[in-house]
Design a protein around this motif. Structure first.
Motif, PDB file in Angstrom:
ATOM      1  N   LEU A   1       0.841  -1.197   0.000  1.00  0.00           N
ATOM      2  CA  LEU A   1       0.000   0.000   0.000  1.00  0.00           C
ATOM      3  C   LEU A   1       0.878   1.250   0.000  1.00  0.00           C
ATOM      4  N   PRO A   2       0.348   2.382  -0.468  1.00  0.00           N
ATOM      5  CA  PRO A   2       1.123   3.626  -0.477  1.00  0.00           C
ATOM      6  C   PRO A   2       1.481   4.070   0.937  1.00  0.00           C
ATOM      7  N   PRO A   3       2.488   4.920   1.070  1.00  0.00           N
ATOM      8  CA  PRO A   3       2.917   5.367   2.397  1.00  0.00           C
ATOM      9  C   PRO A   3       1.868   6.231   3.086  1.00  0.00           C
ATOM     10  N   ILE A   4       1.925   6.227   4.406  1.00  0.00           N
ATOM     11  CA  ILE A   4       1.054   7.057   5.245  1.00  0.00           C
ATOM     12  C   ILE A   4       1.934   8.035   6.021  1.00  0.00           C
ATOM     13  N   VAL A   5       1.793   9.328   5.687  1.00  0.00           N
ATOM     14  CA  VAL A   5       2.541  10.381   6.371  1.00  0.00           C
ATOM     15  C   VAL A   5       1.582  11.554   6.557  1.00  0.00           C
ATOM     16  N   PRO A   6       0.678  11.476   7.543  1.00  0.00           N
ATOM     17  CA  PRO A   6      -0.383  12.489   7.680  1.00  0.00           C
ATOM     18  C   PRO A   6       0.123  13.918   7.777  1.00  0.00           C
ATOM     19  N   GLU A   7       1.275  14.134   8.403  1.00  0.00           N
ATOM     20  CA  GLU A   7       1.778  15.498   8.533  1.00  0.00           C
ATOM     21  C   GLU A   7       2.157  16.103   7.179  1.00  0.00           C
ATOM     22  N   LEU A   8       2.290  15.268   6.164  1.00  0.00           N
ATOM     23  CA  LEU A   8       2.580  15.746   4.818  1.00  0.00           C
ATOM     24  C   LEU A   8       1.363  15.669   3.902  1.00  0.00           C
ATOM     25  N   GLY A   9       0.201  15.363   4.492  1.00  0.00           N
ATOM     26  CA  GLY A   9      -1.039  15.449   3.742  1.00  0.00           C
ATOM     27  C   GLY A   9      -1.657  14.150   3.317  1.00  0.00           C
ATOM     28  N   THR A  10      -1.076  13.014   3.676  1.00  0.00           N
ATOM     29  CA  THR A  10      -1.679  11.737   3.297  1.00  0.00           C
ATOM     30  C   THR A  10      -2.817  11.406   4.261  1.00  0.00           C
ATOM     31  N   PRO A  11      -3.715  10.492   3.877  1.00  0.00           N
ATOM     32  CA  PRO A  11      -4.711  10.018   4.843  1.00  0.00           C
ATOM     33  C   PRO A  11      -4.038   9.227   5.960  1.00  0.00           C
ATOM     34  N   THR A  12      -4.784   8.985   7.004  1.00  0.00           N
ATOM     35  CA  THR A  12      -4.236   8.264   8.159  1.00  0.00           C
ATOM     36  C   THR A  12      -4.329   6.748   8.003  1.00  0.00           C
ATOM     37  N   THR A  13      -5.115   6.292   7.027  1.00  0.00           N
ATOM     38  CA  THR A  13      -5.229   4.858   6.758  1.00  0.00           C
ATOM     39  C   THR A  13      -5.214   4.621   5.250  1.00  0.00           C
ATOM     40  N   ARG A  14      -4.875   3.414   4.877  1.00  0.00           N
ATOM     41  CA  ARG A  14      -4.923   2.974   3.479  1.00  0.00           C
ATOM     42  C   ARG A  14      -5.698   1.659   3.412  1.00  0.00           C
ATOM     43  N   SER A  15      -6.188   1.348   2.211  1.00  0.00           N
ATOM     44  CA  SER A  15      -6.909   0.095   2.003  1.00  0.00           C
ATOM     45  C   SER A  15      -6.632  -0.426   0.609  1.00  0.00           C
ATOM     46  N   LYS A  16      -7.260  -1.521   0.263  1.00  0.00           N
ATOM     47  CA  LYS A  16      -7.076  -2.089  -1.076  1.00  0.00           C
ATOM     48  C   LYS A  16      -7.543  -1.142  -2.164  1.00  0.00           C
ATOM     49  N   GLU A  17      -8.371  -0.144  -1.810  1.00  0.00           N
ATOM     50  CA  GLU A  17      -8.801   0.850  -2.799  1.00  0.00           C
ATOM     51  C   GLU A  17      -7.657   1.778  -3.210  1.00  0.00           C
ATOM     52  N   ASP A  18      -6.574   1.721  -2.480  1.00  0.00           N
ATOM     53  CA  ASP A  18      -5.408   2.545  -2.817  1.00  0.00           C
ATOM     54  C   ASP A  18      -4.416   1.809  -3.709  1.00  0.00           C
ATOM     55  N   LYS A  19      -4.802   0.639  -4.205  1.00  0.00           N
ATOM     56  CA  LYS A  19      -3.941  -0.122  -5.098  1.00  0.00           C
ATOM     57  C   LYS A  19      -4.353   0.108  -6.552  1.00  0.00           C
ATOM     58  N   LEU A  20      -3.387  -0.051  -7.438  1.00  0.00           N
ATOM     59  CA  LEU A  20      -3.617   0.174  -8.862  1.00  0.00           C
ATOM     60  C   LEU A  20      -3.371  -1.105  -9.649  1.00  0.00           C
ATOM     61  N   TYR A  21      -4.040  -1.184 -10.795  1.00  0.00           N
ATOM     62  CA  TYR A  21      -3.905  -2.331 -11.692  1.00  0.00           C
ATOM     63  C   TYR A  21      -3.639  -1.828 -13.110  1.00  0.00           C
ATOM     64  N   THR A  22      -3.275  -2.749 -13.963  1.00  0.00           N
ATOM     65  CA  THR A  22      -2.936  -2.362 -15.331  1.00  0.00           C
ATOM     66  C   THR A  22      -4.049  -1.564 -15.986  1.00  0.00           C
ATOM     67  N   ALA A  23      -5.290  -1.936 -15.748  1.00  0.00           N
ATOM     68  CA  ALA A  23      -6.409  -1.194 -16.333  1.00  0.00           C
ATOM     69  C   ALA A  23      -6.394   0.261 -15.866  1.00  0.00           C
ATOM     70  N   ASP A  24      -6.069   0.502 -14.595  1.00  0.00           N
ATOM     71  CA  ASP A  24      -5.992   1.863 -14.081  1.00  0.00           C
ATOM     72  C   ASP A  24      -4.857   2.638 -14.750  1.00  0.00           C
ATOM     73  N   LEU A  25      -3.710   1.978 -14.870  1.00  0.00           N
ATOM     74  CA  LEU A  25      -2.561   2.622 -15.507  1.00  0.00           C
ATOM     75  C   LEU A  25      -2.904   3.062 -16.920  1.00  0.00           C
ATOM     76  N   ARG A  26      -3.554   2.195 -17.659  1.00  0.00           N
ATOM     77  CA  ARG A  26      -3.890   2.531 -19.042  1.00  0.00           C
ATOM     78  C   ARG A  26      -4.869   3.714 -19.098  1.00  0.00           C
ATOM     79  N   VAL A  27      -5.831   3.735 -18.192  1.00  0.00           N
ATOM     80  CA  VAL A  27      -6.783   4.857 -18.154  1.00  0.00           C
ATOM     81  C   VAL A  27      -6.053   6.157 -17.838  1.00  0.00           C
TER      82      VAL A  27
END
Length: 417
Positions: free
Chosen positions: A216-242
């Motif tokens: 999952l992507p990094p979590i660094v709230p003081e730099l503006g990221t959310p405090t949690t991540r989930s599988k919705e934060d993952k990417l797939y080839t279809a996303d890359l192409r879009v």
């Protein structure tokens, strides 16, 4: 090469004007996201790099080959706290000009969400800084390849969406993407310093990774990221192409000729098997070539790869093990078949890893670039002090022992011209 998590550039809203730029100044900050009212129609041709119908790289209409450098934070250093008047990039550009380095690849906005505050809250101040930077590149005759979205999670984080919304063209992520593209491309499309437009950095290394809660992507709230991540934060080839198609289509609305680049790294050794089977089984050579096409959909018009000595150590291909020369040769084969010239957007050798063998590793890559007639390549990295110690790969006026790298590049540029 990915920036370290601890790296940050904290932006403040008030920056002093450090120059002006005479090109079209329509940044659209007061217009609706997709309102192009008032944007002058694009011209038939723009300066910079383009691709011929046969797939040849051209600079201002003439066949071209060259090696430049990554000057990653040349511009975004000016957005850091207390750096409103930091024009140290001028010394860097002059240094590169003296060594016949023709172009740089650089980040055009911040890495973390926090680092986008100036553009979002005070776009006039942001563009004052960027105007001065582009004007300096024009003055020194250095070409620019701006990379728009270096850290892939940043734009979704800014708008409060999961990272997979890069795969949804109706998302807020795409709205902000379109706005930033319009603001930058329309403003600088007439500049002879701008050579091309790049989406981001190494997005293809993020796709199709197994596990809902792994990678999952990094979590660094003081730099503006959310405090949690989930599988919705993952990417797939279809996303890359879009996301790549959407980026290129948006750029093409305003600039119909300059090259449009993904910023992809060399794909993972198992890229096709991860895509199709969620398996780490290594791809064959032909599957590697196939995936270059998959990860660079039209209207993207060049192939992007980042190759380091360690790339070969990962192991390519299952049916024909090769080193860095074989990786580059296969990439050039794909480029010729797809009529999309290869941009080796990063390459280099780390002293922190290779010690006394660094020069040998560096020359192995440089010789492979020249031998395989790679049309465009950019060494990692110039004048980025964190990589003096973290990687032992930074080249700058302050570390003379690595000056040989620029001198060797200079000699290759002289030969291929």
């Amino acid at each position: 090469m990915k920036m370290q998590k601890k790296w940050s550039l904290i932006l403040f809203a008030l920056l002093a004007c450090c120059g002006s730029y005479s090109c079209n100044k329509s940044n659209g900050s007061d217009a609706p996201e997709d309102d192009d009212t008032g944007v002058p129609p694009k011209k038939e041709h723009y300066p910079g790099l383009s691709v011929s119908a046969s797939g040849q790289l051209l600079l201002n209409g003439e066949p071209y080959r060259a090696i430049g450098v990554n000057y990653f934070n040349a511009f975004i250093r000016t957005l850091d706290e207390g750096q409103q008047n930091n024009t140290s990039y001028r010394a860097g550009l002059a240094y590169l000009k003296e060594r016949d380095i023709p172009f740089i690849r650089f980040a055009v906005n911040g890495y973390w969400p926090k680092n986008w505050e100036l553009y979002l809250n005070n776009p006039d101040a942001y563009f004052q800084q960027l105007d001065a930077f582009v004007a300096a590149a024009e003055e020194f005759g250095i070409g620019l390849i701006p990379s728009f979205f270096w850290h892939t999670p940043t734009v979704p984080d800014l708008v409060g969406e999961p990272v997979n919304q890069w795969g949804n063209t109706s998302s807020k992520t795409h709205e902000l993407m379109r706005k930033f593209i319009r603001d930058v491309v329309v403003r600088y499309r007439d500049s002879p310093a701008v050579w091309g437009w790049e989406q981001g950095n190494e997005v293809n290394l993020l796709v199709d990774l197994p596990g809902d809660n792994d990678n999952l992507p990094p979590i660094v709230p003081e730099l503006g990221t959310p405090t949690t991540r989930s599988k919705e934060d993952k990417l797939y080839t279809a996303d890359l192409r879009v996301m790549m198609q959407a980026f290129a289509n948006e750029v093409r609305k305003y600039d119909g000729t300059r090259i449009v680049i993904t910023g992809n790294a060399v794909q993972r050794p198992a890229a096709r098997n991860l895509w199709k089977n969620q398996s780490w089984t290594k791809d064959t050579r032909s599957e590697f070539i196939e995936m270059l096409g998959v990860q660079h959909p039209d209207p993207i018009d060049v192939l992007s790869s980042h190759v380091y000595p360690g790339s070969a150590e990962e192991g390519y291909f299952s049916d024909e093990p090769v080193g860095v020369d074989g990786l580059i040769r296969a990439s050039m084969e794909a480029a010729q078949a797809l009529k999309k010239p290869l941009f080796l957007g990063e390459w280099g050798a780390q002293e922190a890893k290779y010690g006394a063998q660094t020069r040998e590793k560096f020359m192995e890559l440089l010789e492979a670039i020249e031998r395989n007639h790679v049309p465009l390549a950019a060494m990692w990295v110039f004048d980025y002090p964190p990589h003096d110690t973290e990687e032992g790969i930074n080249v700058s006026p302050d570390n003379g022992p690595r000056e040989y790298m620029l001198q060797e590049i200079r000699q290759v540029n002289a030969r291929i011209r």
